[in-house]
Every structure is written in C-alpha cells, then in structure tokens.
Design a protein around this motif. Structure first.
Motif, short mmCIF file in Angstrom:
data_model
loop_
_atom_site.label_atom_id
_atom_site.label_comp_id
_atom_site.label_asym_id
_atom_site.label_seq_id
_atom_site.Cartn_x
_atom_site.Cartn_y
_atom_site.Cartn_z
N ASN A 39 0.82 -1.20 0.00
CA ASN A 39 0.00 0.00 0.00
C ASN A 39 0.86 1.25 0.00
O ASN A 39 1.83 1.33 0.73
CB ASN A 39 -0.86 0.04 1.26
N GLY A 40 0.48 2.21 -0.80
CA GLY A 40 1.22 3.46 -0.84
C GLY A 40 2.48 3.38 -1.67
O GLY A 40 3.30 4.30 -1.67
N ALA A 41 2.64 2.29 -2.42
CA ALA A 41 3.85 2.12 -3.21
C ALA A 41 3.85 3.04 -4.43
O ALA A 41 4.89 3.24 -5.06
CB ALA A 41 3.99 0.66 -3.65
N LYS A 43 1.33 2.74 -6.99
CA LYS A 43 0.73 2.05 -8.13
C LYS A 43 -0.40 2.87 -8.75
O LYS A 43 -0.43 3.11 -9.96
CB LYS A 43 0.18 0.68 -7.68
N THR A 44 -1.33 3.30 -7.89
CA THR A 44 -2.46 4.08 -8.41
C THR A 44 -1.96 5.41 -8.99
O THR A 44 -2.44 5.87 -10.04
CB THR A 44 -3.49 4.34 -7.30
N THR A 45 -0.98 5.99 -8.33
CA THR A 45 -0.42 7.24 -8.83
C THR A 45 0.14 7.04 -10.24
O THR A 45 -0.02 7.89 -11.12
CB THR A 45 0.67 7.76 -7.88
N LEU A 46 0.77 5.90 -10.45
CA LEU A 46 1.31 5.60 -11.77
C LEU A 46 0.18 5.60 -12.81
O LEU A 46 0.30 6.18 -13.89
CB LEU A 46 1.98 4.22 -11.72
N1 LIG Z 1 -3.42 13.47 -4.59
C1 LIG Z 1 -2.48 13.14 -3.71
N2 LIG Z 1 -2.01 14.08 -2.86
C2 LIG Z 1 -1.07 13.77 -1.95
N3 LIG Z 1 -0.52 12.57 -1.82
C3 LIG Z 1 -0.94 11.59 -2.63
C4 LIG Z 1 -1.93 11.82 -3.62
N4 LIG Z 1 -2.17 10.67 -4.28
C5 LIG Z 1 -1.32 9.76 -3.74
N5 LIG Z 1 -0.59 10.30 -2.76
C6 LIG Z 1 0.42 9.62 -1.97
O1 LIG Z 1 1.27 8.95 -2.84
C7 LIG Z 1 1.63 7.69 -2.31
C8 LIG Z 1 1.26 6.61 -3.30
O2 LIG Z 1 -0.15 6.46 -3.30
P1 LIG Z 1 -0.89 5.44 -4.27
O3 LIG Z 1 -0.37 5.63 -5.64
O4 LIG Z 1 -2.35 5.64 -4.08
O5 LIG Z 1 -0.48 4.04 -3.68
P2 LIG Z 1 -0.95 2.58 -4.05
O6 LIG Z 1 0.27 1.89 -4.50
O7 LIG Z 1 -1.49 2.01 -2.80
O8 LIG Z 1 -2.00 2.70 -5.12
C9 LIG Z 1 0.93 7.56 -0.99
O9 LIG Z 1 1.84 7.92 0.03
C10 LIG Z 1 -0.19 8.55 -1.07
O10 LIG Z 1 -0.51 9.05 0.18
#
Ligand SMILES: Nc1ncnc2c1ncn2[C@@H]1O[C@H](COP(=O)(O)OP(=O)(O)O)[C@@H](O)[C@H]1O
Ligand SMILES: [Mg+2]
Lengths: 262, 565
Positions: A39-41, A43-46
């Motif tokens: 979690n928080g790696a 992935k979704t951000t990518l």
């Molecule tokens: N819009 C945002 N603003 C601030 N921090 C974010 C935002 N989106 C994601 N993050 C941070 O970026 C990191 C990666 O999140 P995310 O990509 O959601 O992880 P996951 O791999 O679980 O999908 C996390 O620490 C999250 O808190």
C-alpha cells in the motif's frame, strides 16, 4: 523496438512523499502486466499519471506514437487508454446500459446540431452507441445483459466491478488499466475474473496492466510482473522471478501489518 | 387513543388561529366572501387551520374519529378562551390595542360569529369540534371517497378564491357568471353545483383509472404517438388562445411567468443538466437586456446625430438585434466561464455569485455610465415598436415569449437524451470519471454555460421590450435567486417542472395581490409547504430524483478521496 506504452524515468512527488520515483515501464499489445507493491507504493499514482490525471514531475510517456505528457485525461482516452478505479466509480444514478453508453463518447461525434435536428447521422450514431454498449455488456455473459435497465447502484458488488470494466471497454481502448479489480471479490468471483482478463487479452487483443494485491490473481493472469515499493521499481520479470526476489519479499514483510488493515 | 397525542396538534391549531387573528389576517379576510351570505374567507381560514391539524393528527392515530374530535375541540376551546380573555380585558378597560393593534371589535365579532361572547365561545368550540369530527371521518373513509371529497372541497375553495380571474375569463368566453359568483364569492347554489360537479368528476375519473391504464397499455405505439401529438397540439392551441381568454391583466402576469420559464429553462441547462451551480445567472439576463437596449433605443450611444431620425422611426428594431444580442451573450458567457469553470461545486457557486454583482457595478460605474445610462437606465427599448405587433401590449409580447420558451423547451428536450445530454449527466455525477470516459469536462461545461447565457439573454431582451426601459436595480441578486428557486421548486432538470415552478413562484404572488400586506406571508407559507411535501420539486425529473437519493450509496465512497483513485 518500440512498445505500445512506454514510460521512461517517470517521477511524481506530493509534498514530502516521492509517490513515483523515476520508473521505467512498458506494455505491449496482447500482454498482461501485473503491478504489485505494498500500500502506498505508488501504483495508483502511476495509473493517474498515465491517464493524465496527474502530470509527472519528470519523465517521458509514449503511447502508440503519441507523447502523453501534457495531454488531458479525455484526450488520453481518445488515443486508446481506458481505466477502472480502485474504488468502483460508476454513474450510480444511470442505468447499466447508460453507463456503458457513456463509454462510447469518444468514438462518436454528434453535437448540438445533430441532437436538435435528429439528423440521419445522429440516429445512426445513437444506434451504434447502443449496439456497442450492449456488446461490451454481453462480454460478461449473463451477468449484466439481463440488468441493462437497472440502476448501476442496484448491482451487486462484483457486478459493479464488471460494469466498470464494460464501461472501459466501450471506449474501444488498446490498453486497459485495471486498478485492483479483484478487491472485495470472493474466491469464485476471482476465478471468474482471471478467466475474464485472459479473454480480454485473447479476444479483444488489449494490452492490460493490472494492479492487484491478490497474488493468485496476479499469478493466474500476468505475463510479466512489475513490483513497486516507495515509488521505485524494485523488480520485474515472470511471476516466479518477482515472487522470489528478496527485495520484494522484504517489502511485503516490512509492510505485512499495514497490508492486513487494507 | 391517548389524549396527550391530541393535545399538541390541538394547541397548534389553536395557536395558529390566534396568531392569524392577532396579525389581523382573519378580520381582513372576513371581508372577502367565499360563499356569499354564508362564509367569509376569515372563517374559512380558521376552519382550514382546524381541519389541517385535526386531519394530520387523526391520520397518525388508530381511532381517527376520536382524535379528530379531540383535536378540534382543544383547538376551538383554546381559541374561545383566548377570545374571551381579550373580551374580558377590554371590558376591564385595558388598552389591549396598544399592544395588539389588530385585536379590534370587528375581529372579536368574527371570532364570536356575531353572537354574544359566551354563546360565541360555545359556537367556536362547536364549529371546531365539528370540523375535527369531519376530518376524523374523512381519514376513516375509503381512499376513493376521501380523495373525491377533498378534491371537491379544494376545487370549490379555488373557484372561490380565483373569482377575480375566473369571472373575467368566463366573461370573455361569453359564459354568464351570475349564477356562480355574487359579490366576490360563490353563490350558495354555485357552491353546491361546483361541489357536486367536482366530486362527481373526480369519482368518475378514479373509477375509470384501471380501464384507462389498461387501454393505454394495449394501445399500439402508433396510436399512442398520435395521442401524444394531439395533446401537445391541444396544449399549444390553448396556450395561443390564453391571453385573449384571460384578458390583459392576467396576460401581463403570464408574460412575466413566461420570462421566468425562459430564464428557468436556460438556467436548467447549466444547473439541471450540467450540474454547475450558477448563482449569477442574472448577469446574462442583464447582458441581454442591455444589449437589446443599446441596439434598439434611440438614446443609445451607437446612434449618431444623423441617425437619430432613423432610430426614432424604429428601424433598428428588435428582430435585427436579436441574433446579435444572443451571440454577444454567448461570447460573454464563454469568456467569463472559461477561467472559472475549473472550480467545482460551492467554489464555482461563490464565483458566479460575483458575476451578477460585477455586471451591475459595471453598469453603474463612471466608465460605462455614459454608454449604459448608469442609474438613469436606458429608455425606449425599442423606440417605435412595430405597430402591428406592439411589444408593450401584454397580449402581444406574450406570443414572443411563448414562442421562444417553446423553442428553449424543445432544445432542452432534444439535448437531454442525446450524446451531449449523456456527457452532461456523466459530468454532473463524477467529473473525474467523465474525463476518464473521454468527455472533455471543460468543453461541456463551457457549452452548458454558453447555452444558458444565450437563453438567459433572450429573457433579458423580452424583459427590456416588455417594460420598455431598463434600470440597473432590475438586475439584482434577487433575480438569480428567483430563477434558481423556479427550477428547484419545479424539480431540477425537469422541463415541465420549470413551467410549473415559474407559474407557482411568479404567478402566485401576482394572483395573491388581493391579499395586500399578507401576500408575502401566504406566499412564503405555500413555498415552505411545497418544499416539505415535495422536496424534489413539483414535477421532479426521474434521473435527478435518483441522484438525490443515492446518498449513502456508490458515490459516497469517494467523498473522502483526494484525487482519482
Ligand atoms: N493526490 C495526492 N495528494 C497527496 N498525496 C498523494 C496523492 N495521491 C497519492 N498520494 C500519496 O502517494 C503515495 C502513493 O499512493 P498510491 O499511488 O495511491 O499508492 P498505491 O500503490 O497504494 O495505489 C501515498 O503515500 C499517497 O498518500
Ligand atoms: Mg492504489
């Protein structure tokens, strides 16, 4: 050799968090790439970067000859990338059919003029929208088609996930990004999902990138697996290679506690 | 039944009647005949208050008759005691009116039914108890019967209250009204006929409901379409004939209602379809009015000295100006929309709130005053209206407003189920997902904004032409709020809703003029009642209804998310 989707050194920072840290990534047609990571790696951000919701701080993104950096999400959908969301996000007040019809938006043209005068072209186009929405829905056998006039909010959870995929298919993509499609599904439904994702590749020829926590699903469908941790790519290769990678094991063990909470 | 459950509604009924009396409403209304020679509006007001409280209480109780009687009795007793109390105070030589201006001998007489105080008090209790009993019996009746009775009473009251308009209307239709109305109220014979007719019609209509539904279900698609078209045609014919039937005064009201229908339809595209809360819609109304004035008034800065005569002759008339006005409004709409449409929800609402004010301030500014007339406004818009079609005549301009309202309604109707309408619906539900589906949210927001601006500007043009002159204070925040209220009252996103909403919100106060200073009190009470009983609006749109109800469902999951996930 160029790939369908190719990321080079993509980075994204939120305040003090380096969510994605110079990641190289690619996907080819007819290939299923599994993305894993605690979690928080990042992935979704990518996914959000690839689909244009966030712009990368650095790096290049190419897709089918287009430079995606700077394009808006709707333009990226138009060039052929479609996605689902980690938390199911359907148009809850629309019917199942209408949800899928919205997916056809980029593949149609009718504007005000066509709507007002109900031109022949508009009529034909609406017909096509309808047919192609039904076609996407029927990909799921009898799961969705008997319910096309129900509201999306009336669907069972697993069907909502299916509808989200159907809606993404209706955009006629080349690349499908699935964000944790198995979340909340029971083992039987996961089996069905594995088969379905395979069919999406084989019958539709999509390139598919899926984020998943469920290792059996990843193992069941992935042609290649990429592991992220703290925004960095820590491993890449076949499922067995990545699963045996000491860094991946360490990442998961270190986060085992937080993983449970999810 | 337990007595305590009757106590509260009983007191509420009593207090309402005492309140209405103490503010002078009962006495003032008593001058107005409902059934001439039998009941005045003041008494009806009291009885209705008793009826509503005892009816609602009786409906919640298992022994409805008893509850109705008890509530009626308590209400009446309360009123009687208060009346006697005031009577006593006055007799004791106290200056009651020093504090309660409206407690006049006339009022006390009404409350005592013109009898001596003790008998009057007794009568009050008898009357209220009787009303309570009738309400209780009504609750116990079988649904069809009850519905027909309530309908008949309601229609009779409406017929009586609508006397000023109905009498003129029937007169225009060459229908004699002597048998029906007398001295501003219904005649006794008229009352009986209306009651019986309304009851009979309602009864007949409901008894045939099943057959009707069956027939409709079996009707072939083609026949149904023919029927639909025929009723649409009939409605249009009725709308066309309307101003000549109802006469100039009501036509003027209809014109104002029509303006709000037009504005409502325009704002409905923005708020109802695209889901953008625009609190500055008056800006486009003002742009339309001012642009029309600049193009058509001989006092406009555009008119040169040599051109003066030309303009006075009314050459630059409205027809030529109309398309330019709309284009200007659309361009302005897009121009001010573009920078702010990135904002969402409440933030957008606040910024649009500013638009309305900016336009008004600009008009009044030193910079633009020379061109737009400042506080003096612009007059003679247009200078010489075409004589065959006199824009200042309410029976004429009505048609112009009607025609454009129909066009706007048609446009809305076509758009809502089209690809554009789907894109708006998607965007309204979830902007991120709409983007992910390939919908350019910015583009569709702009489209909605520009279309709303165009329709709103038409409203402005006709407003200017109708009145003939415009002043900055006609374009205050109140207009934006009224138009928004029209669509909320009617049901957001619903075209028939806009029409009904405008009729209720704009027509009602005009028709309530008879009630002088109590007009706004009644109006407010009616609006509150509508929103309590029909929170989704009078004629809600199906899809919007679902959206309002999805509360804890799917969408709620995302409220805590920051970005798309
Ligand atoms: N819009 C945002 N603003 C601030 N921090 C974010 C935002 N989106 C994601 N993050 C941070 O970026 C990191 C990666 O999140 P995310 O990509 O959601 O992880 P996951 O791999 O679980 O999908 C996390 O620490 C999250 O808190
Ligand atoms: Mg995630």
């Amino acid at each position: 050799m160029s790939h369908l989707l190719e990321l080079e050194g993509v980075s994204k920072r939120f305040g003090g968090v380096q969510a994605v840290d110079s990641v190289d990534f690619f996907a080819d047609p007819g290939e299923i790439v599994g993305v894993i990571g605690p979690n928080g790696a990042g992935k979704t951000t990518l996914f959000n970067i690839v689909t244009g919701f966030y712009s990368p701080d650095a790096g290049k993104i190419n897709f089918d000859g287009h430079n995606l950096v700077g394009l808006k999400p709707n333009q990226i959908t138009r060039v052929g990338i479609s996605r689902t969301f980690q938390s199911v996000r359907l148009f809850a007040a629309m019917t199942v059919l209408e949800n899928a019809m919205v997916g056809q938006h980029t593949r149609t043209k009718a504007g005000i003029y066509g709507a007002l005068f109900n031109t022949r072209r508009t009529v034909n186009e609406e017909q096509k929208v309808h047919t192609s929405a039904i076609e996407s829905l029927s990909f799921f056998g009898e799961r969705l088609t008997p319910r096309i006039n129900s509201l999306a909010s009336e669907l069972a959870y697993a069907d909502r996930r299916r509808l989200e995929i159907a809606r993404a298919m209706a955009t006629e993509p080349q690349l499908l990004l699935l964000d944790e499609p198995a979340a909340g599904m029971n083992p039987a439904e996961k089996e069905g999902l594995i088969e379905l994702i395979g069919r999406l590749r084989d019958e539709k020829g999509y390139a598919i990138v899926l984020i998943e926590h469920d290792m059996p699903v990843i193992k069941g469908v992935s042609d290649r697996v990429v592991a992220l941790d703290y925004g960095k790519k820590i491993a890449e290769g076949s499922y067995d290679e990545v699963a045996a990678d000491p860094q991946v094991i360490a990442a998961y063990l270190g986060k085992a506690g937080s993983e449970e909470q999810q | 039944m337990n007595l305590r459950s009757a106590l509260k509604p009983g007191f509420v009924g009593g207090i309402v009647v005492v309140y209405l009396s103490a503010i002078g409403m009962v006495e003032r209304f008593q001058d107005r005949n409902v059934i001439t020679g039998l009941v005045g509006l003041g008494v009806v007001l009291m009885l209705v208050a008793f009826a509503i409280t005892s009816y609602t209480a009786a409906r919640k109780s298992d022994s409805s008759l008893l509850t109705g009687v008890a509530v009626g009795f308590i209400s009446g007793a309360f009123v009687a005691i208060v009346t006697m109390g005031f009577e006593g105070l006055i007799n004791a030589g106290l200056d009651v009116r020093g504090m309660f201006v409206s407690i006049t001998p006339g009022l006390l007489e009404t409350l005592e039914f013109g009898l001596n105080p003790v008998v009057g008090a007794f009568m009050m209790v008898v009357a209220s108890t009787a009303v309570g009993a009738v309400s209780g019996v009504l609750v116990g009746l079988e649904y069809h019967l009850r519905s027909a009775v309530v309908f008949a009473i309601g229609i009779t009251l409406l017929m009586s209250l609508g006397e000023p308009i109905l009498r003129v209307t029937l007169g225009n239709l060459q229908i004699p009204t002597g048998w029906l109305y007398e001295l501003g109220g219904l005649t006794i014979a008229g009352t009986i006929i209306v009651l019986a007719l309304a009851f009979g019609l309602r009864w007949w209509w409901m008894s045939r409901a099943d057959t009707r539904r069956e027939a409709a279900a079996q009707m072939p698609e083609a026949t149904r379409r023919t029927w639909g078209r025929a009723s649409l045609m009939a409605a249009i014919v009725a709308l066309v004939a309307l101003p000549w039937i109802v006469g100039p005064f009501v036509s003027d009201v209809l014109g104002t209602v029509g303006l709000y229908v037009l504005l409502g339809l325009g704002l409905n595209i923005v708020v109802g379809y695209a889901g953008l809360l625009d609190l500055g819609y008056v800006a486009f109304f003002a742009v339309g009015a001012y642009a029309a004035a600049i193009f058509t008034s001989p006092a406009s800065f555009l008119v040169t000295e040599e051109g003066q005569q030309f303009a006075e002759a009314g050459f630059t008339n409205l027809w030529v100006a109309l398309p330019f006005v709309v284009i200007i409004a659309v361009v302005i709409g897009a121009a001010i929309g573009a920078p702010v449409l990135r904002l969402r929800g409440d933030y957008l609402a606040i910024v649009t709130l500013g638009f309305g004010e900016i336009i008004r301030t600009l008009v009044l500014s030193d910079w633009l005053s020379p061109y737009l007339g400042g506080a003096q406004g612009l007059t003679r818009v247009p200078a010489a209206p075409p004589s065959s079609f006199d824009l200042r005549n309410p029976q004429h301009i009505y048609y112009l407003i009607l025609a454009f309202s129909l066009i706007a309604a048609y446009i809305s109707y076509r758009l809502v189920d089209s690809r554009v309408g789907r894109a708006w619906a998607a965007m309204r539900e979830d902007e991120d997902v709409a983007e992910a589906m390939g919908i350019s949210v910015v583009r569709y927001k702009l489209l909605a904004f520009a279309m709303g601006a165009g329709v709103g500007s038409l409203g402005g043009v006709f407003f200017a032409a109708k009145i003939g002159s415009i002043f900055p204070n006609s374009f205050g925040l109140q207009v934006s709020i009224n138009v928004l209220a029209v669509i909320i009252l009617g049901g957001i996103g619903s075209i028939p809703g806009v029409i009904v909403g405008a009729a209720a919100l704009v027509g009602l106060p005009e028709l309530l003029r008879e009630f002088g200073e109590f007009r706004l009190l009644i109006y407010g009470a009616i609006l509150i009642a509508i929103m309590i009983f029909r929170p989704e609006g009078l004629l809600p749109n199906k899809r919007r209804q679902r959206e309002l109800h999805e509360g804890q469902d799917l969408a709620a999951v995302d409220l805590t998310k920051e970005g798309p996930s």
